[in-house]
Design a protein around this motif. Sequence first.
Motif, PDB file in Angstrom:
ATOM      1  N   ASP A 151      -7.704  -3.597 -13.915  1.00 24.16           N
ATOM      2  CA  ASP A 151      -6.916  -4.627 -13.887  1.00 24.16           C
ATOM      3  C   ASP A 151      -6.420  -5.141 -12.265  1.00 24.16           C
ATOM      4  OD1 ASP A 151      -3.605  -5.149 -13.708  1.00 24.16           O
ATOM      5  OD2 ASP A 151      -4.916  -6.565 -14.994  1.00 24.16           O
ATOM      6  N   PRO A 152      -6.764  -6.530 -12.255  1.00 23.44           N
ATOM      7  CA  PRO A 152      -6.778  -6.930 -10.940  1.00 23.44           C
ATOM      8  C   PRO A 152      -5.179  -6.834 -10.216  1.00 23.44           C
ATOM      9  CG  PRO A 152      -7.775  -8.521 -12.319  1.00 23.44           C
ATOM     10  CD  PRO A 152      -7.533  -7.510 -13.078  1.00 23.44           C
ATOM     11  N   TYR A 153      -4.101  -6.945 -10.992  1.00 20.50           N
ATOM     12  CA  TYR A 153      -2.744  -6.736 -10.482  1.00 20.50           C
ATOM     13  C   TYR A 153      -2.623  -5.043 -10.156  1.00 20.50           C
ATOM     14  CZ  TYR A 153       2.167  -6.871  -9.916  1.00 20.50           C
ATOM     15  OH  TYR A 153       3.464  -6.658  -9.418  1.00 20.50           O
ATOM     16  N   LYS A 154      -2.961  -4.383 -11.197  1.00 22.55           N
ATOM     17  CA  LYS A 154      -2.947  -2.862 -10.692  1.00 22.55           C
ATOM     18  C   LYS A 154      -3.805  -2.321  -9.343  1.00 22.55           C
ATOM     19  CE  LYS A 154      -1.776  -0.936 -15.349  1.00 22.55           C
ATOM     20  NZ  LYS A 154      -2.678  -0.987 -16.498  1.00 22.55           N
ATOM     21  N   ARG A 155      -4.839  -3.030  -9.234  1.00 19.98           N
ATOM     22  CA  ARG A 155      -5.677  -2.865  -8.076  1.00 19.98           C
ATOM     23  C   ARG A 155      -4.618  -3.459  -6.757  1.00 19.98           C
ATOM     24  NH1 ARG A 155     -11.403  -2.555  -9.451  1.00 19.98           N
ATOM     25  NH2 ARG A 155     -11.990  -3.499  -7.291  1.00 19.98           N
ATOM     26  N   SER A 156      -4.106  -4.450  -6.849  1.00 20.92           N
ATOM     27  CA  SER A 156      -3.421  -4.962  -5.857  1.00 20.92           C
ATOM     28  C   SER A 156      -2.346  -4.203  -5.335  1.00 20.92           C
ATOM     29  CB  SER A 156      -2.881  -6.376  -6.106  1.00 20.92           C
ATOM     30  OG  SER A 156      -1.924  -6.410  -6.788  1.00 20.92           O
ATOM     31  N   GLN A 157      -1.662  -3.539  -6.620  1.00 18.56           N
ATOM     32  CA  GLN A 157      -0.608  -2.711  -6.163  1.00 18.56           C
ATOM     33  C   GLN A 157      -1.043  -1.406  -5.348  1.00 18.56           C
ATOM     34  OE1 GLN A 157       2.608  -4.073  -6.375  1.00 18.56           O
ATOM     35  NE2 GLN A 157       1.280  -5.616  -6.896  1.00 18.56           N
ATOM     36  N   ILE A 158      -1.950  -0.855  -5.958  1.00 15.15           N
ATOM     37  CA  ILE A 158      -2.632   0.411  -5.258  1.00 15.15           C
ATOM     38  C   ILE A 158      -3.199  -0.045  -3.661  1.00 15.15           C
ATOM     39  CG2 ILE A 158      -4.651   1.827  -5.319  1.00 15.15           C
ATOM     40  CD1 ILE A 158      -4.220   1.879  -8.330  1.00 15.15           C
ATOM     41  N   ARG A 159      -3.588  -0.953  -3.552  1.00 18.14           N
ATOM     42  CA  ARG A 159      -4.200  -1.368  -2.277  1.00 18.14           C
ATOM     43  C   ARG A 159      -3.243  -1.531  -1.309  1.00 18.14           C
ATOM     44  NH1 ARG A 159      -8.353  -5.565  -4.889  1.00 18.14           N
ATOM     45  NH2 ARG A 159     -10.321  -4.500  -4.331  1.00 18.14           N
ATOM     46  N   ILE A 160      -1.947  -2.225  -1.867  1.00 16.33           N
ATOM     47  CA  ILE A 160      -0.938  -2.487  -0.953  1.00 16.33           C
ATOM     48  C   ILE A 160      -0.170  -1.080  -0.292  1.00 16.33           C
ATOM     49  CG2 ILE A 160       1.573  -3.397  -0.774  1.00 16.33           C
ATOM     50  CD1 ILE A 160       0.724  -5.514  -2.463  1.00 16.33           C
ATOM     51  N   TRP A 161       0.123  -0.211  -1.329  1.00 16.29           N
ATOM     52  CA  TRP A 161       0.607   1.011  -0.947  1.00 16.29           C
ATOM     53  C   TRP A 161      -0.325   2.073  -0.313  1.00 16.29           C
ATOM     54  CZ3 TRP A 161       5.319   1.104  -0.460  1.00 16.29           C
ATOM     55  CH2 TRP A 161       6.188   0.386  -1.064  1.00 16.29           C
ATOM     56  N   ALA A 162      -1.798   1.822  -0.631  1.00 18.67           N
ATOM     57  CA  ALA A 162      -2.573   2.900   0.281  1.00 18.67           C
ATOM     58  C   ALA A 162      -2.848   2.061   1.709  1.00 18.67           C
ATOM     59  CB  ALA A 162      -4.285   2.577  -0.512  1.00 18.67           C
ATOM     60  N   SER A 163      -2.658   0.713   1.744  1.00 20.91           N
ATOM     61  CA  SER A 163      -2.737   0.392   3.467  1.00 20.91           C
ATOM     62  C   SER A 163      -1.302   0.449   4.139  1.00 20.91           C
ATOM     63  CB  SER A 163      -3.056  -0.919   3.370  1.00 20.91           C
ATOM     64  OG  SER A 163      -1.877  -1.896   3.211  1.00 20.91           O
ATOM     65  N   TYR A 164      -0.103   0.870   3.154  1.00 22.75           N
ATOM     66  CA  TYR A 164       0.998   1.300   3.758  1.00 22.75           C
ATOM     67  C   TYR A 164       1.170   2.421   4.640  1.00 22.75           C
ATOM     68  CZ  TYR A 164       6.209   1.441   4.576  1.00 22.75           C
ATOM     69  OH  TYR A 164       7.317   1.615   5.051  1.00 22.75           O
ATOM     70  N   ILE A 165       0.415   3.277   3.886  1.00 22.52           N
ATOM     71  CA  ILE A 165       0.426   4.587   4.227  1.00 22.52           C
ATOM     72  C   ILE A 165      -0.062   4.991   5.814  1.00 22.52           C
ATOM     73  CG2 ILE A 165      -0.680   7.202   3.802  1.00 22.52           C
ATOM     74  CD1 ILE A 165      -0.277   6.634   0.998  1.00 22.52           C
ATOM     75  N   GLN A 166      -0.960   3.837   6.176  1.00 18.93           N
ATOM     76  CA  GLN A 166      -1.468   3.975   7.671  1.00 18.93           C
ATOM     77  C   GLN A 166      -0.016   3.731   8.496  1.00 18.93           C
ATOM     78  OE1 GLN A 166      -4.862   1.500   8.616  1.00 18.93           O
ATOM     79  NE2 GLN A 166      -4.405   1.603  10.706  1.00 18.93           N
ATOM     80  N   GLN A 167       0.717   2.874   8.041  1.00 15.16           N
ATOM     81  CA  GLN A 167       2.090   2.825   8.977  1.00 15.16           C
ATOM     82  C   GLN A 167       2.883   4.254   8.763  1.00 15.16           C
ATOM     83  OE1 GLN A 167       4.410  -0.727   8.449  1.00 15.16           O
ATOM     84  NE2 GLN A 167       2.866  -1.644   7.507  1.00 15.16           N
ATOM     85  N   VAL A 168       2.638   4.739   7.669  1.00 16.06           N
ATOM     86  CA  VAL A 168       3.548   5.971   7.490  1.00 16.06           C
ATOM     87  C   VAL A 168       2.937   7.223   8.783  1.00 16.06           C
ATOM     88  CG1 VAL A 168       4.113   7.908   5.902  1.00 16.06           C
ATOM     89  CG2 VAL A 168       4.207   5.595   5.238  1.00 16.06           C
ATOM     90  N   ASN A 169       1.583   7.037   8.304  1.00 16.24           N
ATOM     91  CA  ASN A 169       0.774   8.025   9.384  1.00 16.24           C
ATOM     92  C   ASN A 169       0.997   7.942  10.921  1.00 16.24           C
ATOM     93  OD1 ASN A 169      -1.494  10.054   8.816  1.00 16.24           O
ATOM     94  ND2 ASN A 169      -2.401   8.961  10.293  1.00 16.24           N
ATOM     95  N   GLU A 170       1.046   6.736  11.098  1.00 17.30           N
ATOM     96  CA  GLU A 170       1.175   6.278  12.531  1.00 17.30           C
ATOM     97  C   GLU A 170       2.586   6.937  13.100  1.00 17.30           C
ATOM     98  OE1 GLU A 170      -1.955   2.775  12.715  1.00 17.30           O
ATOM     99  OE2 GLU A 170       0.352   2.284  12.928  1.00 17.30           O
ATOM    100  N   ALA A 171       3.623   6.612  12.115  1.00 23.14           N
ATOM    101  CA  ALA A 171       5.169   7.085  12.446  1.00 23.14           C
ATOM    102  C   ALA A 171       4.938   8.564  12.498  1.00 23.14           C
ATOM    103  CB  ALA A 171       5.980   6.275  11.453  1.00 23.14           C
ATOM    104  N   MET A 172       4.449   9.377  11.645  1.00 24.28           N
ATOM    105  CA  MET A 172       4.058  10.556  11.484  1.00 24.28           C
ATOM    106  C   MET A 172       3.882  11.127  12.698  1.00 24.28           C
ATOM    107  SD  MET A 172       5.363  12.402   8.974  1.00 24.28           S
ATOM    108  CE  MET A 172       4.910  12.342   7.189  1.00 24.28           C
ATOM    109  N   VAL A 173       2.495  10.434  13.343  1.00 24.58           N
ATOM    110  CA  VAL A 173       1.892  10.954  14.493  1.00 24.58           C
ATOM    111  C   VAL A 173       2.932  10.881  15.749  1.00 24.58           C
ATOM    112  CG1 VAL A 173       0.106  10.710  15.980  1.00 24.58           C
ATOM    113  CG2 VAL A 173      -0.127  10.456  13.672  1.00 24.58           C
ATOM    114  N   MET A 174       3.797   9.719  15.654  1.00 22.11           N
ATOM    115  CA  MET A 174       4.708   9.585  16.870  1.00 22.11           C
ATOM    116  C   MET A 174       5.885  10.895  16.852  1.00 22.11           C
ATOM    117  SD  MET A 174       3.948   7.517  18.579  1.00 22.11           S
ATOM    118  CE  MET A 174       5.478   7.325  19.619  1.00 22.11           C
ATOM    119  N   VAL A 175       6.164  11.328  15.533  1.00 23.02           N
ATOM    120  CA  VAL A 175       6.882  12.573  15.515  1.00 23.02           C
ATOM    121  C   VAL A 175       6.227  13.843  16.225  1.00 23.02           C
ATOM    122  CG1 VAL A 175       8.247  14.404  14.140  1.00 23.02           C
ATOM    123  CG2 VAL A 175       7.964  11.712  13.510  1.00 23.02           C
TER     124      VAL A 175
END
Lengths: 223, 223
Positions: free
Chosen positions: A81-105
């Motif tokens: 389903d394209p909508y479900k795919r989009s939600q997964i993609r959005i959160w998967a790419s958000y994890i990059q920001q989480v990761n970068e913030a974690m590395v700063m710690v």
Amino acid sequence: MAKQNMVILYGTWTIPYVKRVELTLKVKDLRNKSPMLLKLNPIHKKVPVLVHNGKAITESLVIIEYIDETWKTGPRILPQDPYKRSQIRIWASYIQQVNEAMVMVLKTIGEAQENAIKEVSEKVKLLEAGLKGLFPDGIPSVDEYSKNVTLLDLVILANLGGYEAQEGVLGVKIIDSEKTPLIVSCITALIELPAVKESWMPDEKVVAFLKFFRENALNSAAA
Amino acid sequence: MSQVTVLGAWPSPYVYRVIWALKLKGVDYEYVEEDVLHNKSDRLLKYNPVHKKVPVLVHAGKPIAESAVILEYIEETWPQNPLLPKDPHQRALARFWIKFGEDKSAALFGFFMTEGEQQEKATKEGQEQLRILEEQGLGEKMFFGGDEIGMADLEFGWLAWWLDVMSEIAGVKVIDAESFPRLHAWIQRFKDISAIKEPLPDRSAMLTYFKGRRATFLALAKS
């Protein structure tokens, strides 16, 4: 060994972006279909790099989508389903920001670290809220995961799966069952999957690596 | 009543990527202007609570944020006039360049946010990335997508209209026909496509708007 159908992943176990791809290949159970090697000494400048049929692909999320589109039998890493795919993609790419913030710690001390901790805690809170939206009935069980894992699950596991080891090194809880119960449930269930368990690094190794990483970062900052 | 709504801000190149994709596929949509700098609407906050940014695509009541994710959704939902190639490796390449555009945006826009010696340095950095883009991304092709326009072309669409305005305001020449002949030729081809040029914002309005933005950035840098 013919060059065709050979899949080579270049990377090292310490880099979560590499881990994501390794997990994807294991979950898709490609070992039986084409010879797969995880090479520890990358010859390309950037990792992960996937080489298939002699052609190289970089960027972990791009690689994972490529794997899913190329090997269509077996578990699909992205739903239809394209909508479900989009939600997964959005959160998967958000994890990059989480990761970068974690590395700063990991890289800071004192006030700078306190600020970094504040920032990553905010981001992790948002991620938890996102998971709540995606899994209104709760995180899947190990059994359910054994039938189907998604891109987002693998990315969470690869990037945040070492949270306990990290807590050991930093002495501070950023991800835990009180603050981020869904993230913890997700990781706990996924680690039980045979495809994951067999290559999961023991905590002591992760702790040793994180300690080394932090010392290095603080020394070069001080220099 | 259109089933498709785009929440956008007229100066934003990110928003145009979505508009261009919809126009290229002949999809009808309703456009809603958001005042993102001063007064975000309740609708925007409801549809993108996490990042509160535009563009947001709302399809049959379901919101999708992040322009790269929106483009993939559009491609999957309306497959006519495809914006991605069929071959998985070619798709991976297109996605790689899209990510390149996202990751390098700080380097590419640096010249606009700086002045004096910093600006000289930032301009050079941006041009280095553009060199890589021209030689490896575009190469000898007509478009990033090959013979036809594709998703990667939309990612770099800002080079075709925004770059010129920003260069004029910032007083630097970033690209010209001699230094970047292939990119320059691509820009002319891209702007010639009616689905692309029809919605482009008015140049004098852009000059006014972006002059204000530059002043804000420079003031922030000094404080």
